[in-house]
Design an enzyme around this catalytic site. Structure first.
Site, PDB file in Angstrom:
ATOM      1  N   GLU A  33       0.817  -1.185  -0.018  1.00  0.00           N
ATOM      2  CA  GLU A  33       0.205   0.070  -0.098  1.00  0.00           C
ATOM      3  C   GLU A  33       1.034   1.412   0.175  1.00  0.00           C
ATOM      4  OE1 GLU A  33      -3.678   2.446   0.291  1.00  0.00           O
ATOM      5  OE2 GLU A  33      -2.943   0.477  -0.569  1.00  0.00           O
ATOM      6  N   TYR A  34       2.023   1.175   0.672  1.00  0.00           N
ATOM      7  CA  TYR A  34       2.837   2.537   0.562  1.00  0.00           C
ATOM      8  C   TYR A  34       3.536   2.777  -0.585  1.00  0.00           C
ATOM      9  CZ  TYR A  34       6.610   5.491   2.143  1.00  0.00           C
ATOM     10  OH  TYR A  34       7.479   6.702   2.158  1.00  0.00           O
ATOM     11  N   LYS A 103      19.553  -6.493  -2.047  1.00  0.00           N
ATOM     12  CA  LYS A 103      19.215  -5.253  -1.069  1.00  0.00           C
ATOM     13  C   LYS A 103      18.706  -5.911   0.282  1.00  0.00           C
ATOM     14  CE  LYS A 103      16.527  -1.124  -1.062  1.00  0.00           C
ATOM     15  NZ  LYS A 103      15.748  -1.316   0.306  1.00  0.00           N
ATOM     16  N   ARG A 124      23.082   5.122   9.512  1.00  0.00           N
ATOM     17  CA  ARG A 124      22.667   5.652   8.417  1.00  0.00           C
ATOM     18  C   ARG A 124      21.870   7.033   8.726  1.00  0.00           C
ATOM     19  NH1 ARG A 124      18.214   6.936   5.173  1.00  0.00           N
ATOM     20  NH2 ARG A 124      18.704   7.150   2.869  1.00  0.00           N
ATOM     21  N   LYS A 303      12.534  -3.891  -6.463  1.00  0.00           N
ATOM     22  CA  LYS A 303      11.757  -4.427  -5.649  1.00  0.00           C
ATOM     23  C   LYS A 303      10.895  -5.533  -6.276  1.00  0.00           C
ATOM     24  CE  LYS A 303      10.509  -2.167  -2.011  1.00  0.00           C
ATOM     25  NZ  LYS A 303       9.504  -1.344  -1.005  1.00  0.00           N
ATOM     26  N   CYS A 392     -14.907  -8.156  24.627  1.00  0.00           N
ATOM     27  CA  CYS A 392     -13.669  -9.043  24.357  1.00  0.00           C
ATOM     28  C   CYS A 392     -14.146 -10.434  24.439  1.00  0.00           C
ATOM     29  CB  CYS A 392     -12.750  -8.834  25.563  1.00  0.00           C
ATOM     30  SG  CYS A 392     -11.421  -9.915  25.877  1.00  0.00           S
ATOM     31  N   CYS A 395     -13.369 -12.593  27.674  1.00  0.00           N
ATOM     32  CA  CYS A 395     -14.030 -12.310  28.852  1.00  0.00           C
ATOM     33  C   CYS A 395     -15.414 -11.846  28.586  1.00  0.00           C
ATOM     34  CB  CYS A 395     -13.196 -11.359  29.921  1.00  0.00           C
ATOM     35  SG  CYS A 395     -13.271  -9.771  29.178  1.00  0.00           S
ATOM     36  N   CYS A 412      -9.079  -4.333  25.544  1.00  0.00           N
ATOM     37  CA  CYS A 412     -10.318  -4.913  26.588  1.00  0.00           C
ATOM     38  C   CYS A 412     -10.099  -4.188  27.836  1.00  0.00           C
ATOM     39  CB  CYS A 412     -10.124  -6.445  26.775  1.00  0.00           C
ATOM     40  SG  CYS A 412     -11.041  -7.018  28.260  1.00  0.00           S
ATOM     41  N   CYS A 417      -9.967  -9.765  33.091  1.00  0.00           N
ATOM     42  CA  CYS A 417      -9.920 -10.743  31.705  1.00  0.00           C
ATOM     43  C   CYS A 417      -9.404 -11.667  31.888  1.00  0.00           C
ATOM     44  CB  CYS A 417      -9.491  -9.611  30.585  1.00  0.00           C
ATOM     45  SG  CYS A 417      -9.651 -10.705  29.115  1.00  0.00           S
TER      46      CYS A 417
END
Length: 657
Positions: A33-34, A103, A124, A303, A392, A395, A412, A417
């Protein structure tokens, strides 16, 4: 929304995602997505001619946040332009020879050698300024501390933690929520530790990928015997004792096959990688091409075009943890990806669930990030029908969505819990905490269900259920005896392990050690610590300090702590009383030479009655800095306030007076 508005929106979204990923180790969106949003931003910038000053296409990175000393790089470390198309690599290379290499996915480090000895190591950082990690680098598993070449040498490479070592570390951690998310995050945290003993235990490896040519003059290059090629640099670095990234000489005709060879290796490759790098073998030619505002023109990143598969979302499983955080996991029809069957993928948090617009029965696409980690890439249906649980699953009590640094997560609210209880007990008895054997999570669940365990102190009174426990499946006289013996042994424990065992949000064993030492192993002072006192400790920020203080303000938790303290005994911590340091306040900055690291020097001071804080104030008695004449901010502040600046040698004279 017009193009300019969308452009501004994308800059904000991408910068927030980068900050979360690099500074807070939090994922607010998938890599896929990035990349998609980044490419959209690049397209809009080209179409409009507008590039904002804070655009991620211009800025190299974020400023690092830590107490490590900062240092400028001899030449800027730029990001690489990237592609997912092999045809683009072929076009980029043209008729030239190239060098194709991994890479690696870790932390980039710049090393300097003087007279054949490692003299400096810097991360870096933001590409212009990094953090000094010289002592930590000396603990890297495969890094030569001395090399045959006696001239001035600056090289770049990647510090990484191998998958095999990462898995061993995670396997030793019992609580799921305490396990590390990926090798890159673990490596980054390991390399940037203030205590290099921790770095040494993490099995960090270093792989060189380039030399900084700007610091080599022609005479030096001729002396070494380089020809004008990247391949000769790799060969020379190997002869100096460095492990270098796997690399091959390629042309337009051979690069496709070479990329495919790398693709077949990555499935079983032990060293994390997120792609490939292609550089011109002819170094002079590459340098002649110059650079853009952000990218050098002598190399390009490739990539992986992740293999994606379409499937159907069957369910979202919400998994509670001991901290109350409830983690969403996508369950889908099994699909084949990169040679394995996949049916589950973490959704990380509510923000990602909502961004995907999920609903049961939706058609989703899934992939393996870097061919390893299953992720949901997109939701083709976007029915947005998925209900975030308001109770939750463990619990049945109320949940709440909390916004932490722009990331929404489900919690929760019930302190009692059952999931919190089981995970809390499991954390308390774990190896790095009280180290009680015989109480696995499954056993703890049974004991809680039967009412033998309601609060942590109940562990020390299990003998009243001896007959019932011996009669349980999987138990017997011997198992019971071993468990009780382990419980008895746990009654004598270090204060740091006890503090860690309480499960205070964000407080790991390393933090606990620093805190108890800072307060002189005085449990009363620790329980009454203020946020101001805690943030003065190296490595403890406002978030951790607030969590620590809130824990000890809770009356119910304090009742449990009091009961536990009546059951256990703290091991005696050595404190050496020496005149001259008692009551004195020190600040330590820069690298140290006579001590293994700054934490060891800090421990030395505190055992002799002194105190170490993180910043120079009017209450500081001495600043310790081997570079007494530097223009660092702490040196300047000390001079303004008339505070003596001591080298380690000066300090040792004071300590031994």
């Amino acid at each position: 929304m017009n193009k300019q508005e969308r452009l501004k929106e994308l800059v904000g979204i991408l910068n927030e995602a980068s900050e979360a990923y690099y500074q807070k180790d939090t994922e607010v969106m998938s890599n896929l997505e990035y990349d998609r949003l980044y490419d959209e931003l690049v397209q809009l910038e080209q179409e409009t001619g507008i590039v904002l000053a804070n655009s991620p296409t211009v800025n190299v990175g974020y400023e690092v946040l830590s107490e490590l000393e900062k240092q400028a790089h001899p030449s800027p470390m730029l990001s690489l332009d990237k592609t997912k198309e092999v045809e683009t690599l072929k076009t980029w290379l043209g008729g030239h020879e190239g060098v194709l290499s991994w890479k690696l996915d870790g932390l980039t480090v710049v090393l300097t050698y003087e007279n054949g000895v490692l003299s400096n190591a810097v991360t870096r950082g933001n590409g212009e300024v990094g953090e000094v990690i010289t002592n930590n680098a000396r603990t890297f598993m495969n890094l030569p501390n001395a090399i045959p070449y006696k001239g001035h040498l600056v090289i770049r490479g990647e510090a990484v933690i191998r998958y095999s070592d990462f898995n061993k570390i995670n396997d030793s951690i019992e609580a799921v929520e305490d396990k590390y998310k990926n090798p890159r995050n673990l490596c980054s945290g390991s390399v940037r530790q203030l205590n290099n003993e921790i770095t040494a235990k993490r099995q960090v490896h270093f792989f060189a990928f380039s030399m900084v040519e700007d610091v080599l003059d022609d005479a030096t290059i001729n002396e070494i015997g380089f020809d004008n090629t990247f391949m000769s640099r790799f060969a020379w670095l190997k002869n100096q004792g460095f492990d270098v990234v796997e690399h091959y000489l390629v042309t337009q005709d051979s690069i496709t096959d070479c990329v495919m060879d790398f693709a077949t290796k990555i499935v079983d490759h032990d060293v994390p990688s997120d792609g490939l790098v292609l550089a011109f073998n002819d170094i002079a030619y590459g340098k002649s091409l110059g650079r853009t505002a952000k990218f050098p023109r002598d190399a390009i990143a490739f990539k992986w075009a992740d293999e994606q598969a379409q499937t159907t979302l069957l369910d979202v499983e919400w998994s509670p943890s001991r901290t109350g955080l409830i983690n969403p996991v996508a369950i889908f029809e099994p699909v084949e990806l990169e040679g394995t069957t996949v049916s589950r993928a973490s959704l990380h948090n509510v923000s990602i669930v909502r961004a995907l617009g999920l609903g049961i029965g939706d058609t989703i696409t899934v992939y393996k990030a870097n061919m390893i980690i299953p992720q949901v890439a997109d939701n083709l249906t976007r029915s947005n029908h998925l209900c975030i649980p308001n109770i939750c699953p463990a619990c049945g009590q109320a949940t709440s969505i909390k916004d932490m640094n722009g990331v929404q997560s489900l919690y929760c609210l019930n302190d009692s819990c059952s999931a919190k209880q089981t995970k809390g007990f499991s954390h308390y008895v774990s190896r790095n905490a009280m180290n009680i054997e015989g109480l696995s999570e499954a056993t703890l669940e049974k004991f809680i269900e039967k009412g033998y365990l309601k609060q942590l102190p109940d562990i020390y009174h299990l003998e009243q259920y001896k007959e019932e426990i011996i009669a349980m499946d999987g138990f017997g006289e011997k198992s019971y005896k071993n468990m009780m013996q382990s419980i008895e042994v746990s009654r004598k424990v270090s204060m740091a392990k006890f503090i860690y065992s309480l499960g205070i949000t964000g407080i790991g064993l390393a933090n606990a050690k620093v805190i108890v030492a800072y307060f002189g192993y005085d449990i009363s002072k620790i329980r009454q610590a203020t946020q101001e006192e805690l943030v003065a400790i190296d490595g403890i920020g406002e978030v951790l300090a607030n969590a620590f203080c809130e824990y000890f303000k809770d009356s119910e938790k304090m009742e449990i702590v009091n009961q536990l303290l009546s059951e256990i005994e703290f091991e005696q911590e050595e404190k050496i009383e020496v005149a001259g340091l008692d009551g004195k306040v020190f600040v330590i900055t820069g690298s140290v030479e006579q001590f293994a690291n700054r934490n060891e020097l800090k421990d030395f001071i505190e055992k002799r009655g002194g105190k170490v804080t993180g910043s120079v104030t009017k209450n500081t008695n001495y600043l310790i800095n081997n570079d007494t004449e530097s223009n660092s901010s702490k040196n300047k502040k000390a001079k303004e306030l008339g505070i003596p600046i001591l080298s380690e040698a000066d300090f040792m004279v004071l300590a031994n007076a």
